[in-house]
Structure formats: structure tokens, C-alpha cells
Design an enzyme around this catalytic site. Structure first.
Site, mmCIF file in Angstrom:
data_model
loop_
_atom_site.group_PDB
_atom_site.id
_atom_site.type_symbol
_atom_site.label_atom_id
_atom_site.label_comp_id
_atom_site.label_asym_id
_atom_site.label_seq_id
_atom_site.Cartn_x
_atom_site.Cartn_y
_atom_site.Cartn_z
ATOM 1 N N THR A 244 0.814 -1.273 0.062
ATOM 2 C CA THR A 244 -0.042 0.013 0.067
ATOM 3 C C THR A 244 0.852 1.143 -0.031
ATOM 4 O OG1 THR A 244 -1.786 -1.270 1.264
ATOM 5 C CG2 THR A 244 -1.720 1.209 1.593
ATOM 6 N N ARG B 46 -14.571 -7.184 -0.307
ATOM 7 C CA ARG B 46 -13.820 -6.889 0.817
ATOM 8 C C ARG B 46 -13.157 -5.314 0.744
ATOM 9 N NH1 ARG B 46 -8.535 -5.241 2.525
ATOM 10 N NH2 ARG B 46 -7.823 -5.930 4.338
ATOM 11 N N GLY C 94 -10.739 -2.795 2.966
ATOM 12 C CA GLY C 94 -9.960 -2.812 4.243
ATOM 13 C C GLY C 94 -9.858 -1.522 4.832
ATOM 14 N N ASP C 95 -8.877 -1.141 5.764
ATOM 15 C CA ASP C 95 -8.711 -0.020 6.518
ATOM 16 C C ASP C 95 -8.470 1.351 5.578
ATOM 17 O OD1 ASP C 95 -6.244 -1.185 6.122
ATOM 18 O OD2 ASP C 95 -5.465 0.214 7.291
ATOM 19 N N THR D 196 -0.552 1.094 6.865
ATOM 20 C CA THR D 196 -0.609 0.003 6.055
ATOM 21 C C THR D 196 -0.314 -1.326 6.934
ATOM 22 O OG1 THR D 196 0.751 -1.188 4.488
ATOM 23 C CG2 THR D 196 2.259 0.579 5.893
ATOM 24 N N GLY D 197 -1.000 -2.520 6.347
ATOM 25 C CA GLY D 197 -1.036 -3.816 7.148
ATOM 26 C C GLY D 197 -2.313 -4.428 7.034
ATOM 27 N N GLY E 248 -5.597 -4.981 7.339
ATOM 28 C CA GLY E 248 -6.706 -4.022 7.597
ATOM 29 C C GLY E 248 -7.762 -4.265 8.457
HETATM 30 N N1 ASP Z 1 -4.119 -2.137 4.854
HETATM 31 C C1 ASP Z 1 -4.438 -2.670 3.531
HETATM 32 C C2 ASP Z 1 -5.761 -3.284 3.462
HETATM 33 O O1 ASP Z 1 -5.817 -3.867 4.573
HETATM 34 C C3 ASP Z 1 -3.436 -3.467 2.987
HETATM 35 C C4 ASP Z 1 -1.955 -3.068 3.074
HETATM 36 O O2 ASP Z 1 -1.662 -1.941 3.865
HETATM 37 O O3 ASP Z 1 -1.066 -3.880 2.555
HETATM 38 O O4 ASP Z 1 -6.365 -3.324 2.612
#
Ligand code: ASP
Length: 330
Positions: free
Chosen positions: A188, A216, A218-219, A239-240, A242
Site C-alpha cells: 500500500t 472486501r 480494508g482500513d 498499512t498492514g 486492515g
Molecule cells: N491495509 C491494506 C488493506 O488491508 C493492505 C496493506 O496495507 O497492505 O487493505
């Protein structure tokens, strides 16, 4: 006042004069290109160098705008558009693939000066989702638009529309064939800035999680989870994984700790990433800048592509560095 006290007071004043102007930050920018596993990058120095170069270019795009007194939102949109065009990252071209083999993108931007926010979720044809998110602020009464409606809105705003396969790269097409989960879960992109007027802006753009299903989200486009900015506190981009970042309302949580518990941006960010979340439940990281231009970039994953740049008031040169693993390279 005796002589010693006068000397001590003078020294204190001189110290304050010498130190404080240099400590005040004129503007600051932090970028991320995703958190996650960086296995293989130590050996692949050419690929690692390409990431450093891309992060550096992103910082310099922001620097050109901010040093000229440009608004934070201009810098964030320009920086993230650049990263969306760059196939190294999981945003725009190069985005990760959903279970159906399609590309479904999310993005958000928030302005700290008036809490205005714009987000798009699950768009498949908008070349620069961050521009569509910004248009939600400037040209709609809403905060979040999704799917086909968001695409119609973006087209109506004159934004560039592309075929879904535009987002594919040889690398992501290999994932479609093999679905190797470990290859590219994260990547991301995000950008937070404090501009010269003292305004804070945060933006994030993503292809989401590999093999995501059922629409789906995410965050990233969820205001308060993956993206948040408030001039009273901080601008944050996450990022991570979500699902955990949504549950812990990470971006807003950081701003609330800063404002109400009076933690520094680093203390608040470290607490959330290392204590509320952990590498198993909430693998990832965040970037944040506070209203004085101080920054934080913690992560609990192997690594996080990231970079910062700031200029102190009165200084001619900027301070900047980029990093992938623990080390930052000036
Ligand atoms: N946070 C993002 C999500 O969950 C993915 C990512 O940051 O890699 O969609």
C-alpha cells in the site's frame, strides 16, 4: 537578582534563541510504500535500490510543492498519484489481485484543517484512486463512494478511466496463476504532510489484500482506521492487515492519544503498533506527522518501505532519509 542569577538567565535566553528557531519545522512529509515481509530484498540489491529511488522521488515531488508554499493536499495527491503509477507498489498499477483475478482499489484523503475527507472503495477502472478520493471532497457532499457508483462519479469528474487489466503487471499476473500468498501481500502507499501554513493532510491508496473476496474493503478508505488528519493533533496513514487496523481505529486512536493523553506522536504511534497491535494480530505499520512537524514511522512487520523529509525554519537544506528494514539511509 544577584550576578549569577542574571548570568544564568542570560544564558537561558541565549540558549532559547539559538535552539528554538532551528527546532521549529517549516514543513514535513512522510511517505510509505507498504509494510510486510521484505525477505529476499537484502539479496536483491538492485530491487532494493529501486524502492529507495522511488521513495526518494516521491519525497522530492512533495518537497517541490511544499517548499514553494503549496497546500498539503496538492502534495499528498501528487505524491500518491506518482506511487500509483509506479508498479513497485500495491496501489494503482501493480496493485495486488483479488480472488477473482481482478484489481479492486481503495483510497482516501483527509484534510486536518476542517476534517473534510474523501474516499473511494472497490473501484476497478479509476487510474488514480487518490484523485477520485480528493474529488469526493471537492465535488460531492459525501465522504465515501464505492464500486460502480464511484467509477461513474470519477468519470463525471473527468478523471482518467482505464480497463481493469491496466493495473496488471507481469508480477501480479504470475500471482493470478499461482496465488503465492507470500509474494506480495503488502505494498500500500501513503503520504502525510504538514505544510508551511501548518495544515495537516493524510492520504492512502491500496489494492488491498491478496485474494480478497466478496467486495472486501480494508482500513485504507475507512476514515479513522487507515487514514486520518486533524490540525489539533496529527495526520496518519496506515498499512498492514486492515481488519485489525479497523478494529483498533488506529489512525484516529493515535490522534486521540496525542490530543487527550498528551503523548508525543512517537509514543502514541509506538504504543498502538507494538502494544495494541502485534505482528500476528495487526501486522503492519503507520506513518504520522504532528502539528509541529514531528514524525513517527513504527512497524511490527519485517520491514516497511518509508521515507521522511523536513525542513527547519530558516534552514536552506532539507533533512531526509528512506528505509526498508530497520535502517534508514540518508
Ligand atoms: N491495509 C491494506 C488493506 O488491508 C493492505 C496493506 O496495507 O497492505 O487493505
Amino acid at each position: 537578582m544577584n550576578r549569577n542569577k542574571i548570568i544564568a538567565a542570560l544564558l537561558l535566553l541565549a540558549g532559547a534563541y539559538l535552539v528554538s528557531p532551528a527546532q521549529e519545522r517549516d514543513y514535513a512529509i512522510v511517505v510509505h510504500g507498504g509494510a510486510g515481509t521484505i525477505a529476499g530484498l537484502e539479496a536483491d540489491t538492485a530491487r532494493a535500490a529501486a524502492f529507495h529511488a522511488a521513495l526518494d522521488s516521491a519525497l522530492m515531488i512533495g518537497n517541490d510543492i511544499l517548499s514553494a508554499g503549496g497546500e498539503g493536499e496538492k502534495a499528498v495527491v501528487a505524491v500518491i498519484s506518482y506511487l500509483e503509477d509506479n508498479p513497485l507498489f500495491n496501489a494503482g498499477k501493480g496493485a495486488t489481485v483479488a480472488a477473482e483475478g481482478t484489481f479492486e482499489l481503495d483510497a482516501a484523503i483527509m484534510l486536518g484543517r476542517d476534517l473534510s475527507a474523501g474516499a473511494v472503495a472497490g473501484v476497478k477502472t479509476v487510474k488514480h484512486p487518490i484523485r477520485a478520493a480528493y474529488a469526493v471532497i471537492t465535488s460531492s457532499p459525501h465522504v465515501m463512494l464505492s464500486g460502480a457508483g464511484a467509477e461513474r462519479f470519477a468519470a463525471g469528474q473527468g478523471l482518467e478511466i482505464v480497463d481493469n487489466m491496466y493495473f496488471a503487471t507481469p508480477r501480479t499476473m504470475r500471482w493470478v496463476e499461482e496465488f503465492k500468498a507470500e509474494s506480495g501481500k503488502n505494498g500500500t502507499v501513503g503520504c502525510v504532510v504538514r505544510d508551511r501554513q501548518g495544515n495537516l493532510v493524510a492520504g492512502t491508496s491500496t489494492g488491498g489484500m491478496l485474494k480478497k473476496k466478496w467486495g472486501r474493503i480494508g482500513d485504507t478508505p475507512v476514515i479513522g482506521a487507515g487514514t486520518y488528519a486533524d490540525n489539533h493533533s496529527c495526520a496518519v496513514s496506515c498499512t498492514g492487515h486492515g481488519e485489525y487496523f479497523i478494529r483498533h481505529a488506529v489512525a484516529y486512536n493515535l490522534c486521540a492519544r496525542y490530543r487527550h493523553l498528551r503523548e508525543t506522536v512517537e509514543e502514541a504511534a509506538d504504543y498502538i503498533i507494538h502494544h495494541e497491535l502485534n505482528a500476528r494480530e495487526g501486522n503492519g505499520g503507520l506513518i504520522a506527522v504532528d502539528k509541529d512537524g514531528h514524525i513517527a514511522m513504527p512497524f511490527n512487520s519485517d520491514g516497511m518501505f518509508r521515507g521522511f523529509l523536513y525542513r527547519e525554519k530558516g534552514a536552506r537544506t532539507v533533512v531526509k532519509a528512506t528505509g526498508i528494514g530497520k535502517e534508514m539511509i540518508p
